[in-house]
Design an enzyme around this catalytic site. Structure first.
Site, short mmCIF file in Angstrom:
data_model
loop_
_atom_site.label_atom_id
_atom_site.label_comp_id
_atom_site.label_asym_id
_atom_site.label_seq_id
_atom_site.Cartn_x
_atom_site.Cartn_y
_atom_site.Cartn_z
N TYR A 126 9.57 -1.26 2.99
CA TYR A 126 10.41 -0.24 3.61
C TYR A 126 11.60 -0.86 4.34
CZ TYR A 126 6.84 3.14 2.53
OH TYR A 126 5.96 3.94 1.85
N LYS A 173 -3.59 -7.12 -0.28
CA LYS A 173 -3.59 -7.54 -1.68
C LYS A 173 -3.26 -9.03 -1.69
CE LYS A 173 -3.82 -6.44 -6.13
NZ LYS A 173 -5.03 -5.93 -6.79
N ASP A 206 -6.86 -2.02 -3.74
CA ASP A 206 -7.32 -1.19 -4.87
C ASP A 206 -8.79 -0.83 -4.71
OD1 ASP A 206 -7.52 -3.92 -5.13
OD2 ASP A 206 -7.10 -4.01 -7.26
N ASP A 230 1.03 4.10 3.78
CA ASP A 230 1.64 5.35 3.32
C ASP A 230 0.77 5.97 2.22
OD1 ASP A 230 3.38 7.39 2.84
OD2 ASP A 230 4.98 6.16 2.00
#
Ligand code: ATP
Length: 337
Positions: A126, A173, A206, A230
Site C-alpha cells: 500500500y 508468507k 494461505d 485487508d
C-alpha cells in the site's frame, strides 16, 4: 451549552450518507453529547473543492483527534489515489484494529466467533510505489520496515494483554518473501519475548485462510501486514454474517478514525437497504475511547435486542427492514429504556 465531545464526521460515498444518518439517529437516541463537524472527501470534495482530501478536513481531524468516517470510493486502476490510505499515512494511523465477533442471536456456520485482526496500516504494497519499467512490465514495491513491524507487533501484544486475550498469531508468507515477511516475523518474535503472558505462534497466510474457513475458533488475535490484513478481514467478516457487521478503528499517536470495514457498496447505494451495523459498531468503539462506556453499552444492548428478530434485520442478513427502519427500531428500544 457546548457538547462534551466534538467529532469530525465524513459521511462518505455510496451507502455512506445512508448508514451515517442511521448511526447519528441511534447515537442521538442515546443522548450522547457530540457535536459533529461535517466534512466532505473523495469524489464529492473533488467535484466541489477540487481535491479528494481537503486541507480543512485534515486540520479538523488534527484539531479534534477523533473522526467517524463513512466509506470513500477509490477509483479502480486509475483516478485519484485512495483517500483512506492517504488519511492513514497522513496521521500515521499505523494500527488498524478490526474486532470480528458474532452478535448474539446471529446464526453462523461456526457458532460464536470472537477474534481480533490487528493490521499494519501504513506500508507493504500500500506504499503506492508502482511504475512501468518498460511497456508491459510493471513494478509494485512492497515496503516493510523494522520500525513499522515492531510498532504494530507491540500494539498487538499490548492489545492482547489489556483485553484478556490469550494468543497472538503472526500471519505471513516468509517461505516465499524471505526478506520482507522474514523481517516482519523477526520483529514479531522479538516483541513476543517481551510479552510472556500472551502465547505466540505463526501461520502462513494461505493456510491461515483455509484454517479460518474450516476452524476459525482456534484463532484469537491475528497480527498481519497491510495486504494480508485487508484480505483476511473480509474473509473474517464473512464468518460472522458479512461486511455489514464488522467495524474498524485506525489508531495512531495523535488521532483515531473509526469506520466500517466495508466499502461504499455502489450496487446498493441510494436504495435505503444498507446495513448500518458495521458503522454503528465502529461508533461504539469510538464512544468507548471517548469514555462514554455506559452509552455504548446501552446502544449495544438495543442493537442485540433488535437483531434477535430476524425480520427486523436488514436485507443482507435475510431481514426486511430498510436502513432507517432498522435504525428507528434500535432508537425506539433505547428511548423506551
Ligand atoms: P472496497 O474496495 O471499497 O473495500 P469492496 O470491494 O470491499 O469495497 P464493498 O463496497 O464493501 O466492496 O461491497 C462488497 C459487497 O458487500 C457488495 O455486494 C455490497 O453491496 C455488500 N455490502 C457492503 N457493505 C454493506 C452494508 N453495509 N450493507 C449491506 N451490504 C453491504
Amino acid at each position: 451549552m457546548a457538547a462534551k465531545h466534538t467529532v469530525v464526521l465524513v459521511p462518505g460515498d455510496g451507502i455512506g450518507p445512508e448508514i451515517t444518518g442511521a448511526v447519528l439517529r441511534i447515537l442521538a437516541a442515546a443522548g450522547v453529547e457530540i457535536e459533529w463537524e461535517r466534512h466532505v472527501a473523495g469524489t464529492e470534495s473533488l467535484a466541489t473543492l477540487g481535491t479528494p482530501l481537503p486541507d480543512t478536513l485534515l486540520a479538523a481531524i488534527e484539531k479534534h483527534g477523533v473522526a467517524l468516517k463513512g466509506p470513500l470510493t477509490t477509483p479502480v486502476a486509475s483516478g485519484f489515489p485512495s483517500v483512506n490510505v492517504a488519511l492513514r499515512k497522513h496521521f500515521d494511523l499505523y494500527a488498524n484494529l478490526r474486532p470480528v465477533k458474532t452478535l448474539p442471536g446471529m446464526a453462523t456456520h461456526h457458532g460464536e466467533i470472537d477474534l481480533v485482526i490487528v493490521r499494519e496500516n501504513t506500508e507493504d504494497l500500500y506504499s503506492g510505489l508502482e511504475h512501468v519499467v518498460v511497456p508491459g512490465v510493471v513494478e509494485s514495491l512492497k515496503i516493510i520496515t523494522e520500525k513499522a513491524c515492531t510498532r504494530i507487533a507491540e500494539f498487538g501484544f499490548q492489545f492482547a494483554e489489556q483485553n484478556g486475550r490469550q494468543t497472538v498469531s503472526a500471519v505471513h508468507k516468509a517461505n516465499i518473501m524471505k526478506l520482507s515477511d522474514g523481517l516482519f516475523l523477526d520483529c514479531c518474535r522479538k516483541v513476543a519475548t517481551r510479552h510472556g503472558s500472551v502465547a505466540y505462534n505463526e501461520v502462513i497466510v494461505d493456510n491461515a485462510a483455509m484454517q479460518l474457513v474450516m476452524r476459525p475458533r482456534q484463532f484469537d488475535t491475528l497480527l498481519l501486514e497491510n495486504l494480508y490484513g485487508d484480505i483476511l478481514s473480509d474473509l473474517c467478516a464473512g464468518l460472522v454474517g458479512g461486511l455489514g457487521l464488522c467495524p474498524g478503528a485506525n489508531l495512531g499517536p495523535r488521532c483515531a478514525i473509526f469506520e466500517a470495514v466495508h466499502g461504499s457498496a455502489p450496487d446498493i447505494a441510494g436504495l435505503g437497504v444498507a446495513n448500518p451495523t458495521a458503522l454503528l459498531l465502529a461508533a461504539l468503539l469510538m464512544l468507548r475511547q471517548l469514555e462514554e462506556r455506559a452509552a455504548a453499552d446501552r446502544i449495544e444492548a438495543a442493537l442485540v435486542q433488535v437483531m434477535q428478530e430476524p425480520a427486523r434485520r436488514t436485507r443482507d442478513l435475510g431481514g426486511e427492514a430498510t436502513t432507517s427502519q432498522f435504525a428507528e427500531a434500535i432508537a425506539a428500544v433505547i428511548e423506551a429504556g
